[in-house]
Each structure stands twice: as C-alpha cells, then as structure tokens.
Design a protein around this motif. Structure first.
Motif, PDB file in Angstrom:
ATOM      1  N   ASN A  81       0.813  -1.216   0.000  1.00  0.00           N
ATOM      2  CA  ASN A  81       0.000   0.000   0.000  1.00  0.00           C
ATOM      3  C   ASN A  81       0.847   1.267   0.000  1.00  0.00           C
ATOM      4  O   ASN A  81       0.360   2.340   0.339  1.00  0.00           O
ATOM      5  N   ILE A  82       2.123   1.116  -0.365  1.00  0.00           N
ATOM      6  CA  ILE A  82       2.962   2.289  -0.637  1.00  0.00           C
ATOM      7  C   ILE A  82       2.809   2.611  -2.120  1.00  0.00           C
ATOM      8  O   ILE A  82       3.221   1.830  -2.983  1.00  0.00           O
ATOM      9  N   ASP A  83       2.191   3.726  -2.400  1.00  0.00           N
ATOM     10  CA  ASP A  83       1.917   4.129  -3.788  1.00  0.00           C
ATOM     11  C   ASP A  83       3.193   4.663  -4.437  1.00  0.00           C
ATOM     12  O   ASP A  83       3.934   5.419  -3.824  1.00  0.00           O
ATOM     13  N   ILE A  84       3.433   4.264  -5.677  1.00  0.00           N
ATOM     14  CA  ILE A  84       4.594   4.730  -6.433  1.00  0.00           C
ATOM     15  C   ILE A  84       4.149   5.586  -7.619  1.00  0.00           C
ATOM     16  O   ILE A  84       4.570   6.729  -7.784  1.00  0.00           O
ATOM     17  N   GLY A  85       3.292   5.030  -8.450  1.00  0.00           N
ATOM     18  CA  GLY A  85       2.834   5.767  -9.624  1.00  0.00           C
ATOM     19  C   GLY A  85       2.049   7.012  -9.262  1.00  0.00           C
ATOM     20  O   GLY A  85       2.165   8.051  -9.934  1.00  0.00           O
ATOM     21  N   GLY A  86       1.249   6.926  -8.195  1.00  0.00           N
ATOM     22  CA  GLY A  86       0.438   8.075  -7.788  1.00  0.00           C
ATOM     23  C   GLY A  86       1.273   9.296  -7.442  1.00  0.00           C
ATOM     24  O   GLY A  86       1.078  10.380  -8.013  1.00  0.00           O
ATOM     25  N   PRO A  87       2.233   9.170  -6.498  1.00  0.00           N
ATOM     26  CA  PRO A  87       3.081  10.326  -6.188  1.00  0.00           C
ATOM     27  C   PRO A  87       3.831  10.860  -7.399  1.00  0.00           C
ATOM     28  O   PRO A  87       4.032  12.074  -7.537  1.00  0.00           O
ATOM     29  N   ALA A  88       4.267   9.951  -8.296  1.00  0.00           N
ATOM     30  CA  ALA A  88       4.999  10.397  -9.480  1.00  0.00           C
ATOM     31  C   ALA A  88       4.105  11.276 -10.357  1.00  0.00           C
ATOM     32  O   ALA A  88       4.533  12.330 -10.854  1.00  0.00           O
ATOM     33  N   MET A  89       2.855  10.857 -10.548  1.00  0.00           N
ATOM     34  CA  MET A  89       1.936  11.657 -11.372  1.00  0.00           C
ATOM     35  C   MET A  89       1.584  12.973 -10.684  1.00  0.00           C
ATOM     36  O   MET A  89       1.493  14.026 -11.341  1.00  0.00           O
ATOM     37  N   ILE A  90       1.394  12.914  -9.393  1.00  0.00           N
ATOM     38  CA  ILE A  90       1.054  14.138  -8.651  1.00  0.00           C
ATOM     39  C   ILE A  90       2.176  15.157  -8.772  1.00  0.00           C
ATOM     40  O   ILE A  90       1.952  16.336  -9.082  1.00  0.00           O
ATOM     41  N   ARG A  91       3.395  14.715  -8.549  1.00  0.00           N
ATOM     42  CA  ARG A  91       4.529  15.635  -8.584  1.00  0.00           C
ATOM     43  C   ARG A  91       4.752  16.183 -10.009  1.00  0.00           C
ATOM     44  O   ARG A  91       5.085  17.356 -10.196  1.00  0.00           O
ATOM     45  N   ALA A  92       4.548  15.326 -10.994  1.00  0.00           N
ATOM     46  CA  ALA A  92       4.710  15.773 -12.380  1.00  0.00           C
ATOM     47  C   ALA A  92       3.676  16.841 -12.729  1.00  0.00           C
ATOM     48  O   ALA A  92       4.012  17.891 -13.299  1.00  0.00           O
ATOM     49  N   ALA A  93       2.422  16.581 -12.368  1.00  0.00           N
ATOM     50  CA  ALA A  93       1.358  17.539 -12.675  1.00  0.00           C
ATOM     51  C   ALA A  93       1.559  18.844 -11.921  1.00  0.00           C
ATOM     52  O   ALA A  93       1.328  19.939 -12.457  1.00  0.00           O
ATOM     53  N   ALA A  94       1.990  18.738 -10.660  1.00  0.00           N
ATOM     54  CA  ALA A  94       2.209  19.947  -9.857  1.00  0.00           C
ATOM     55  C   ALA A  94       3.359  20.765 -10.427  1.00  0.00           C
ATOM     56  O   ALA A  94       3.300  21.999 -10.453  1.00  0.00           O
ATOM     57  N   LYS A  95       4.398  20.098 -10.896  1.00  0.00           N
ATOM     58  CA  LYS A  95       5.535  20.821 -11.485  1.00  0.00           C
ATOM     59  C   LYS A  95       5.097  21.604 -12.727  1.00  0.00           C
ATOM     60  O   LYS A  95       5.555  22.731 -12.968  1.00  0.00           O
ATOM     61  N   ASN A  96       4.171  21.033 -13.488  1.00  0.00           N
ATOM     62  CA  ASN A  96       3.744  21.658 -14.740  1.00  0.00           C
ATOM     63  C   ASN A  96       2.404  22.395 -14.564  1.00  0.00           C
ATOM     64  O   ASN A  96       1.548  22.362 -15.444  1.00  0.00           O
ATOM     65  N   PHE A  97       2.253  23.066 -13.398  1.00  0.00           N
ATOM     66  CA  PHE A  97       0.971  23.716 -13.095  1.00  0.00           C
ATOM     67  C   PHE A  97       0.614  24.831 -14.076  1.00  0.00           C
ATOM     68  O   PHE A  97      -0.547  25.235 -14.172  1.00  0.00           O
ATOM     69  N   ASP A  98       1.581  25.315 -14.825  1.00  0.00           N
ATOM     70  CA  ASP A  98       1.259  26.317 -15.853  1.00  0.00           C
ATOM     71  C   ASP A  98       0.242  25.769 -16.856  1.00  0.00           C
ATOM     72  O   ASP A  98      -0.544  26.527 -17.435  1.00  0.00           O
ATOM     73  N   HIS A  99       0.270  24.442 -17.045  1.00  0.00           N
ATOM     74  CA  HIS A  99      -0.557  23.838 -18.085  1.00  0.00           C
ATOM     75  C   HIS A  99      -1.468  22.725 -17.582  1.00  0.00           C
ATOM     76  O   HIS A  99      -2.331  22.257 -18.329  1.00  0.00           O
ATOM     77  N   VAL A 100      -1.258  22.272 -16.351  1.00  0.00           N
ATOM     78  CA  VAL A 100      -1.987  21.096 -15.857  1.00  0.00           C
ATOM     79  C   VAL A 100      -2.608  21.409 -14.500  1.00  0.00           C
ATOM     80  O   VAL A 100      -1.974  22.036 -13.642  1.00  0.00           O
TER      81      VAL A 100
END
Length: 525
Positions: free
Chosen positions: A127-146
């Motif tokens: 129950n340690i999520d890997i893909g979820g945090p990766a997507m969250i951090r990616a989307a947050a980094k690109n907040f100009d567009h996402v």
C-alpha cells in the motif's frame, strides 16, 4: 484584464478515495473532456454511465507486475510534463504520439489506514503508492498547463471553473502547492513507519506532517497568528473530539483542553481535572463524577473560574448541573448523556467536546517543542509509579490511606509545571504550587492557596492539614521539606537522588512524617 482559462480536453482520474469522483467525472465529460482511468476508478465511472478509456489502452502498454507498473510510462508522464508553450516539447510529443493530459486527479493508496488496521508488513508495503506520487509531482511541477487535484474537497471549485471555461493560473498554483504537501505528508508517514519497524524512536532524519484543521482567530496573544493541525494519530483527545456546542476553540483553549484531558486519563476511578493556564488547579477522584467535581472545585474555586474541565467518564446531568454554576470555557469528556447535553445547552458559549475514549497515559509517542533553528523531540512522559516501585526511607512508613494519596499526588505532579509541589487528602488535591523557580516557593504558594480555599469553604484549618505532599523532583535542601511539614503534610513522595538526600530524610524523621522515594521524576517545562 481577463484571466486566461485553460479548458480540460483530457483528464486522468485514479483515486483510492472515490468521494465525489462521479460528480467530477460527469462535469469533465459534460465539458468535452476525455476520461482516462485505471482499476476501481474506471469501474466506478463506467457504472455511472460515463465513457472511460483505460490507461493501458491509451498508452498501448499493459499493466504489469500485479499493477505495480501501469502509469510509469512516457505516454502518461510525457502527456503531463510536456510544456505546451515550448515548440520543441509540442513537436516531440507529436513525434512520439503523446497526447496532452490537462487534469490529473489522484489520491494515494491508503497506507495510513492499512497500518492502523494492524496489517502485516507485506500488506503495508503493497500500500505504498509509487505511480500516484509520481503523477502528482509531475502535474504539480507543470501547473502552468496542468490542473492537479489530490483532495475531494477541491472538486467543487474545479467544477465551477469548468463552467467558466477552465482553470486559471492562480488556482492551478494553489492546487500544486497542496499536491506537494500531500505527497510530503504521505512520504512522512511511510518514513516514520519504516523507522518504527527498525526500532528507531528518534531516527537520524525525522519528518513531520499535519493537516490544517482550522485557522484560529489568533495565538496565545492577539498579535500572534495561529492554526490547528491534525497529525493523523488515533489518540483520543482534542484533535479527534466532536464539538457538540459552543463557540470556536481558541489557541489557548486547545492547549489547556489537551493538558486537562491528558491529566484526567491518569486515573482509573471517576475523576475530574480542572485546568487553568495549562496547570491543574483541582483534581479529585471519587465514587461518582459529581463527588469528584465537588472535591476538585474545593481545592481552588477562584482559579477554577474560566477554566477547562476534563472528566474520564460519561458526563451525567447531575455533574453537568454543578459545573454549569460557574463560568467554564470548555468541558471535555469521553461522552455525555442526554441530560448533561441539555443542561449545558443553556450555556451557549461553553464548548462541550466528546472524544469517544480516553488516551492511554502509558502509550508510546513523541512530543515536540520548537527552539531557534530546530525543534526538540522526546518520548511522551509515559512513566507511572506503583506502590511496588516506592522505597520507604524514613523511620515511619505511610499508612494505607497515605500511600493511596501519595500515589495520587505524584500522578498529579506529572501534569503540573515544574517546580511543582502538590498536597492531597483523600484522593483530592488541597493545594497546588506550580511553575516556580524555587521548590520552597511552590510549597508555600500551594499552602497559601489551601488557606484561601479553607476560608472559602468556611473552615478554620488549612486544607493541607493532615495531607500528603508530592514533589515532581527531589528536594535539593531540607528547606523544601520543612515548608511542606509546616503546611501540615504528614507524608511525602519525591524522586530522591539529591546529594543531600540524607539531610532531607533526617528532617522528615525529626518531624515524624513518612517519606517515600520513587526513583522517577516528572519535570514538566
């Protein structure tokens, strides 16, 4: 100037907590967004009649390794991270068939709930999520567009934005900040779990997280800002309590209520603790809460005005009726019956908090205090002295009742600011001296307050006459012991350990009183 709004043409929805998912999915679909999803989220959306494209179909790559790898592919992360304002990024995305993803809605595997359920290591690790945090951090980094969503409480605002044509930059920036806080808190939980599994109470790197529950009107003083954060622990108390009535809690209310409830949890019999400015000003145990209230209030009725009251039993109507006769800021209890709630409802400003339990005073945990440039961490003071731990050091041993009162007094001392001296008679405090630089002053202040309380009760002798006394730490000189004797105490409990212990013992023997050593101190700074 009109703010530029970005429409959502493609959204990826993959959540463990499905609260509000259907409403969000419908709003996105209504505004023309293609929905990508996985597993249970996709199933829930389809059952609601929405058209959903599986992420594996979108990427052309199947879920593998029992679902451990499903979104960790360029078609997902490229679609999230690609900058729409850079021609090179747009060209590379087109070259590799990567479609832009404009909104990501993810909350993570329920790691905390899994740990709390008592699951084994293997289930916790799964129950340690890997893909979820990766997507969250990616989307947050690109907040100009996402747009990144990590909390169902955000959905309503986003749905409202969709109605206006899409999200604006300020919104996306705020969601990005929340997203990084979300993943930081998640990693913090996991880090602390691993440390606990390794037996590291105080690991080399300690990460803390909390969720803001409320912005408070101010801190200890009106010129200070303050907020209340929850740390997600399951310990019953002010953070988990249900507020039945009364105005909003203040910073000082919360601090004092916690002090009161932690103190009352020390006792097994029906007990009442009255706290003022984080110090108990009355503590008593009895066969009923009503009797305990009468005895606790008798110790210092002046300080009890405007105080915090904690009980360790279901609050009943008779006790509530008595408490309501004086101005009280907060009452905290594990529960309250209908009569008590009705009685207190007449006091509109009084806060009634119900916790559904009492904290375990012996449970493990950490306590923190900030200092310039860092913070101190220590294990919670879970120490508890029993009769078997005591060493009689005087010629006279305590009687059975004195022994009972000595143990009671020492438990109270644990929750009184140092230097602390407490007088007790019949399992009720009759004098409390707190927070003095000199232990002699604490002893004298407690005695003086007992004289005031005696006058209030119409008694001639100070309440400390025939009492026992507790000191949170050793008496460094005999003068502290002599002050206690002068107040009328007939038995004393203290940790011992001073280089002048024999001098203090001799003074006790000369006065004909009993004294026991605990070998444990309870400094509270």
């Amino acid at each position: 100037m009109t703010e530029t709004r970005l429409p959502v043409r493609r959204a990826l929805l993959s959540v463990s907590d499905k609260t509000g998912l259907i409403e969000l999915g419908r709003a996105l679909a209504a505004h023309g967004a293609e929905l990508l999803s996985t597993g249970g989220s996709a199933k829930a959306l389809r059952e609601a009649g929405l058209t959903v494209k599986d992420v594996s179909e979108h990427t052309g790559f199947p879920e593998i390794l029992d679902g451990r790898v499903k979104t960790l592919v360029p078609q997902v992360h490229g679609g999230i991270l690609g900058r729409r304002d850079l021609p090179a990024h747009v060209a590379q995305m087109a070259e590799h068939g990567i479609a832009p993803i404009d909104l990501v809605c993810v909350n993570l595997y329920p790691f905390a709930a899994t740990v709390a359920s008592g699951a084994g290591d293997e289930d916790c690790i799964e129950n340690i999520d890997i893909g979820g945090p990766a997507m969250i951090r990616a989307a947050a980094k690109n907040f100009d567009h996402v747009t990144i969503l990590t909390d169902p409480r955000q959905y309503a605002a986003v749905i409202a934005s969709l109605e206006q044509g899409g999200t604006v930059l300020a919104e996306r920036r705020d969601y990005a900040a929340s997203a990084y806080a979300h993943t930081a808190a998640y990693d913090s939980m996991i880090s602390r779990w691993f440390a606990k599994q390794a037996g590291e109470t105080l690991p080399p790197v300690l990460t803390l997280s909390g969720t803001r529950d409320d912005l408070l009107r101010y801190g200890e003083n009106p010129h200070q800002k303050a907020a209340f954060y929850r740390d997600g622990s399951q310990r019953p108390g002010v953070a988990s309590a249900r507020q039945v009535q009364g105005k909003a809690l203040s910073y000082n209310n919360i601090n004092d209520t916690d002090a009161a409830f932690e103190a009352v949890a020390e006792f097994d019999e029906p007990t009442v603790v009255i706290v003022k400015h984080a110090n108990p000003c009355g503590v008593a145990s009895a066969t009923t809460l009503e009797q305990a209230w009468i005895a606790a209030l008798r110790c210092d009725p002046v300080s009890a005005f405007g105080g915090i009251v904690a009980v360790n039993r279901t609050l009943n109507g008779a006790t509530a009726q008595r408490i309501s006769k004086i101005f009280t800021e907060v009452i905290v209890a594990p529960d309250a019956d209908a009569e008590a709630i009705e009685v207190l409802s007449r006091k509109k400003n009084l806060r009634l908090l119900l916790t559904d339990g009492v904290p375990d005073p012996t449970a493990e945990g950490l306590a923190f205090r900030s200092v310039a440039g860092g913070f101190l961490a220590q294990t919670r003071d879970a120490g508890r002295v029993t009769e078997a731990d005591l060493k009689v050091v005087t010629k006279r041993a305590p009687t059975a009742q004195e022994m009972k009162d000595l143990l009671f007094a020492f438990r109270v001392a644990k929750h009184v600011k140092s230097n602390a001296v407490i007088y007790v008679r019949n399992e009720a405090t009759v004098g409390i001296g707190a927070g003095q630089m000199s232990r002699v002053d604490s002893a004298r202040i407690a005695a003086r307050k007992s004289e005031d309380a005696a006058k209030e009760a119409g008694e001639r002798a100070p309440l400390t006459t025939g009492s026992v006394a507790a000191s949170d730490a050793f008496f460094p000189f005999a003068d502290g012991l002599e002050s206690v004797v002068a107040a009328g105490a007939v038995a004393v409990i203290q940790p011992g350990g001073s280089i002048r212990d024999q001098e203090v013992i001799d003074a006790a023997d000369a006065a004909g009183i009993a004294m026991v050593f605990t070998g444990m101190r309870h400094f509270r700074h």
